[in-house]
Design a protein around this motif. Sequence first.
Motif, short mmCIF file in Angstrom:
data_model
loop_
_atom_site.label_atom_id
_atom_site.label_comp_id
_atom_site.label_asym_id
_atom_site.label_seq_id
_atom_site.Cartn_x
_atom_site.Cartn_y
_atom_site.Cartn_z
N ALA A 85 0.84 -1.20 0.00
CA ALA A 85 0.00 0.00 0.00
C ALA A 85 0.88 1.25 0.00
O ALA A 85 0.61 2.21 -0.73
CB ALA A 85 -0.93 -0.01 1.21
N LEU A 86 1.92 1.25 0.81
CA LEU A 86 2.84 2.39 0.85
C LEU A 86 3.58 2.56 -0.48
O LEU A 86 3.77 3.69 -0.95
CB LEU A 86 3.83 2.24 2.00
CG LEU A 86 3.21 2.34 3.40
CD1 LEU A 86 4.22 1.92 4.46
CD2 LEU A 86 2.67 3.72 3.65
N SER A 87 3.99 1.46 -1.10
CA SER A 87 4.64 1.52 -2.41
C SER A 87 3.70 2.12 -3.46
O SER A 87 4.12 2.93 -4.28
CB SER A 87 5.08 0.13 -2.87
OG SER A 87 6.11 -0.35 -2.07
N TYR A 88 2.44 1.71 -3.42
CA TYR A 88 1.44 2.23 -4.35
C TYR A 88 1.32 3.74 -4.18
O TYR A 88 1.34 4.50 -5.16
CB TYR A 88 0.10 1.55 -4.11
CG TYR A 88 -0.98 1.97 -5.07
CD1 TYR A 88 -1.16 1.30 -6.27
CD2 TYR A 88 -1.82 3.04 -4.79
CE1 TYR A 88 -2.15 1.68 -7.16
CE2 TYR A 88 -2.80 3.44 -5.67
CZ TYR A 88 -2.96 2.76 -6.85
OH TYR A 88 -3.93 3.15 -7.74
N LEU A 89 1.19 4.19 -2.94
CA LEU A 89 1.07 5.61 -2.66
C LEU A 89 2.30 6.38 -3.14
O LEU A 89 2.18 7.42 -3.79
CB LEU A 89 0.91 5.85 -1.16
CG LEU A 89 -0.50 5.87 -0.61
CD1 LEU A 89 -0.46 6.02 0.91
CD2 LEU A 89 -1.33 6.94 -1.24
N ASN A 90 3.47 5.89 -2.81
CA ASN A 90 4.70 6.59 -3.16
C ASN A 90 4.97 6.60 -4.66
O ASN A 90 5.58 7.53 -5.18
CB ASN A 90 5.89 5.99 -2.41
CG ASN A 90 5.82 6.31 -0.94
OD1 ASN A 90 5.32 7.35 -0.54
ND2 ASN A 90 6.31 5.40 -0.12
N THR A 91 4.50 5.56 -5.37
CA THR A 91 4.72 5.47 -6.81
C THR A 91 3.72 6.30 -7.59
O THR A 91 4.08 6.99 -8.54
CB THR A 91 4.64 4.00 -7.28
OG1 THR A 91 5.62 3.25 -6.58
CG2 THR A 91 4.86 3.88 -8.77
N HIS A 92 2.45 6.24 -7.20
CA HIS A 92 1.39 6.85 -8.01
C HIS A 92 0.81 8.12 -7.41
O HIS A 92 -0.04 8.75 -8.05
CB HIS A 92 0.28 5.83 -8.24
CG HIS A 92 0.77 4.57 -8.86
ND1 HIS A 92 1.20 4.50 -10.17
CD2 HIS A 92 0.96 3.34 -8.34
CE1 HIS A 92 1.61 3.28 -10.43
NE2 HIS A 92 1.49 2.55 -9.34
N GLY A 93 1.25 8.49 -6.23
CA GLY A 93 0.73 9.71 -5.62
C GLY A 93 1.71 10.33 -4.64
O GLY A 93 1.32 10.77 -3.56
N ALA A 94 2.97 10.36 -5.02
CA ALA A 94 4.01 10.84 -4.11
C ALA A 94 3.74 12.25 -3.61
O ALA A 94 4.01 12.56 -2.45
CB ALA A 94 5.38 10.78 -4.80
N ASP A 95 3.15 13.09 -4.46
CA ASP A 95 2.90 14.48 -4.06
C ASP A 95 1.75 14.62 -3.07
O ASP A 95 1.62 15.66 -2.42
CB ASP A 95 2.66 15.35 -5.29
CG ASP A 95 1.58 14.81 -6.20
OD1 ASP A 95 1.35 13.59 -6.20
OD2 ASP A 95 0.97 15.61 -6.94
N VAL A 96 0.91 13.60 -2.91
CA VAL A 96 -0.21 13.66 -1.97
C VAL A 96 -0.18 12.53 -0.94
O VAL A 96 -1.12 12.37 -0.17
CB VAL A 96 -1.57 13.65 -2.71
CG1 VAL A 96 -1.75 14.90 -3.55
CG2 VAL A 96 -1.72 12.39 -3.56
N ALA A 97 0.88 11.75 -0.93
CA ALA A 97 0.97 10.58 -0.05
C ALA A 97 0.78 10.93 1.42
O ALA A 97 0.18 10.14 2.17
CB ALA A 97 2.30 9.86 -0.25
N ASP A 98 1.20 12.10 1.84
CA ASP A 98 1.07 12.48 3.24
C ASP A 98 -0.38 12.77 3.64
O ASP A 98 -0.69 12.89 4.82
CB ASP A 98 1.95 13.68 3.56
CG ASP A 98 1.59 14.92 2.76
OD1 ASP A 98 1.03 14.78 1.66
OD2 ASP A 98 1.88 16.03 3.26
N GLN A 99 -1.28 12.83 2.67
CA GLN A 99 -2.70 13.07 2.94
C GLN A 99 -3.48 11.78 3.15
O GLN A 99 -4.69 11.81 3.36
CB GLN A 99 -3.32 13.86 1.79
CG GLN A 99 -2.70 15.22 1.60
CD GLN A 99 -3.25 15.92 0.38
OE1 GLN A 99 -4.36 15.67 -0.06
NE2 GLN A 99 -2.44 16.80 -0.19
#
Length: 96
Positions: A42-56
């Motif tokens: 799940a974290l890899s998905y976020l960092n790969t496809h939404g790095a600019d909003v991952a902290d949200q």
Amino acid sequence: MSQIYYLIRSRADGRYLVAHPRVTSGTENNGYLLMFREDFDALSYLNTHGADVADQFAVESVAGSQIGSLLQRWSFVGVGIVQDPLLPKVEFLTNF
């Protein structure tokens, strides 16, 4: 023993990350709940496809036995189990 799945949820409004595959009939639906077998997927998905909003977003775990009630509560069509978070490769299921 129940399988544990990992979901991505918005910190702002509590909504889950869902997929909306193209529908040829033109009907609207609440989509497929995206699920991951491991928290690091799940974290890899976020960092790969939404790095600019991952902290949200936050990753939360849920027991497989709770998925049915979650689908019903949020009126999801089914689940999308992410097989490969980098590509991404997703298996869509309507009966889970």
